[in-house]
Design an enzyme around this catalytic site. Structure first.
Site, PDB file in Angstrom:
ATOM      1  N   SER A 124       5.301 -61.815  41.597  1.00  0.00           N
ATOM      2  CA  SER A 124       6.169 -60.815  42.006  1.00  0.00           C
ATOM      3  C   SER A 124       7.053 -60.240  40.953  1.00  0.00           C
ATOM      4  CB  SER A 124       6.920 -61.671  43.159  1.00  0.00           C
ATOM      5  OG  SER A 124       7.832 -62.455  42.468  1.00  0.00           O
ATOM      6  N   THR A 160      21.479 -54.554  41.796  1.00  0.00           N
ATOM      7  CA  THR A 160      21.105 -55.392  42.858  1.00  0.00           C
ATOM      8  C   THR A 160      21.215 -56.971  42.531  1.00  0.00           C
ATOM      9  OG1 THR A 160      18.741 -55.538  42.521  1.00  0.00           O
ATOM     10  CG2 THR A 160      19.479 -53.693  43.416  1.00  0.00           C
ATOM     11  N   GLY A 161      21.529 -57.630  43.490  1.00  0.00           N
ATOM     12  CA  GLY A 161      22.016 -59.096  43.210  1.00  0.00           C
ATOM     13  C   GLY A 161      22.882 -59.117  42.302  1.00  0.00           C
ATOM     14  N   ALA A 167      32.878 -48.056  33.888  1.00  0.00           N
ATOM     15  CA  ALA A 167      32.242 -47.493  34.762  1.00  0.00           C
ATOM     16  C   ALA A 167      32.523 -47.906  36.153  1.00  0.00           C
ATOM     17  CB  ALA A 167      30.619 -47.594  34.336  1.00  0.00           C
ATOM     18  N   VAL A 224      30.869 -49.699  38.891  1.00  0.00           N
ATOM     19  CA  VAL A 224      29.919 -50.743  39.457  1.00  0.00           C
ATOM     20  C   VAL A 224      29.668 -51.262  40.808  1.00  0.00           C
ATOM     21  CG1 VAL A 224      28.905 -52.801  38.427  1.00  0.00           C
ATOM     22  CG2 VAL A 224      29.930 -51.421  36.986  1.00  0.00           C
ATOM     23  N   TYR A 258       6.154 -66.450  42.415  1.00  0.00           N
ATOM     24  CA  TYR A 258       7.467 -65.918  42.006  1.00  0.00           C
ATOM     25  C   TYR A 258       6.886 -65.103  40.750  1.00  0.00           C
ATOM     26  CZ  TYR A 258      11.452 -65.210  39.584  1.00  0.00           C
ATOM     27  OH  TYR A 258      12.582 -64.603  38.555  1.00  0.00           O
TER      28      TYR A 258
END
Length: 316
Positions: A184, A26-27, A45, A47, A181
């Site tokens: 989180s 993710t990101g 792999a 990705v 932040y």
């Protein structure tokens, strides 16, 4: 994969091959996530980059292909701030099983005002923690279908000095962007540790590992234009900092090792070797506050209420 006792010493420059494996980052279109994706692509792999912006994902994939010949890389549109969209994202992966997901994407705001996701959650907590929490629920059947899949949660060294206020997780009373932040990311790390505990309890084959990149600066990061351009001036001005911190390519190393190294186990935490800030990845002792199971359990229950899902309830 062979047993840990028969594997050679870990070398960030000579990664094991992973042909046939599929990884979601993710990101993966920028920052540390980009370098995680680039390095994993070098193993052979498949990705998959999860990105809010299809245009930025295309640029990232072109860069990966330029640096990794024959890279097997593609992208899906992923908006962690929209919980209702996540099930469809998983369906669009078009894989029979998933060998690892790297929960890397994140929002970091520098200034007020406080912002919210479309679901009404504080933006950083809602994206960085709740988005990944819910995504894991929808990914779990694909992860469970792999022989020994891993959920790798990328936390932050900034979380080490933070503590969660379980009565104000949405920062309605106490909103300061940098601290919000950090909290989180701390919530993400609690999730990663608690997820492994719950998966183990239900007999799942999936393991959850927590990592952090240490101190990772753009100015110490190799250029990947147009994603990132490292100027001569920036390189010279921050050269002394290289004694203490590193670039984002090196910040990716703990996550990459957590995905690939057969010696890594669920429930562990990995970070840079030198003071937790720079260097090759090593196993760290889980921070004392992260080991507080009562906080982790309360956060988990609240996250279930906020998202309507429970990622640890599906046995593998």
């Amino acid at each position: 994969m062979s047993s840990a006792s028969s594997t050679p010493p870990w070398n960030v420059q000579r990664l094991p091959r992973a042909y046939g494996s599929a990884f979601l980052v993710t990101g993966g279109n920028a920052g540390i996530g980009y370098f995680v994706a680039e390095q994993l692509s070098a193993t052979g792999a498949t990705v998959v980059l999860g990105s809010r912006s299809p245009a930025k994902a295309e640029v990232a994939m072109a860069s990966i292909r330029a640096h990794v010949p024959d890279a097997r890389v593609r992208a899906v549109r992923l908006d962690l701030a929209d919980l209702s969209s996540l099930q469809a994202v998983v369906e669009s992966l078009e894989v029979d099983c998933l060998d690892a997901v790297v929960h890397n994407a994140g929002v970091a705001l520098d200034d007020p005002p406080r912002k919210e996701t479309r679901d009404g959650h504080e933006l950083m907590f809602g994206t960085n923690h709740l988005g990944h929490f819910a995504l894991t629920q929808w990914l779990m059947p694909l992860l469970s279908a792999a022989p020994a899949a891993r959920v790798v949660t990328v936390g932050s060294f900034a979380a080490k000095s933070e503590r969660l206020n379980l009565d104000d997780l949405q920062s309605r009373k106490d909103y300061e962007p940098k601290r919000t932040y950090g909290r989180s990311k701390l919530a993400q790390m609690y999730f990663g540790v608690e997820l492994d505990r719950r998966l183990h309890t239900v007999g799942s084959t999936v393991a959850s590992v927590v990592v952090h990149p240490g101190g990772a600066l753009d100015s110490l990061t190799p250029s990947r234009p147009p994603i990132h351009v490292r100027t001569t001036g920036a390189r010279l001005s921050t050269a002394p900092a290289a004694l203490l911190v590193q670039g984002k390519h090196a910040g990716a190393w703990p996550a990459v090792r957590a995905v690939l190294d057969p010696a890594v186990r669920g429930g562990q935490m990995w970070g840079p070797r030198v003071f937790g800030l720079r260097g090759e990845p090593r196993r760290e002792t889980v921070w004392n506050h992260l080991a507080d199971t009562s906080v982790a359990a309360r956060l988990w229950d609240t996250s279930c209420d906020m998202t309507g899902v429970d990622p640890g309830a599906i046995p593998g």
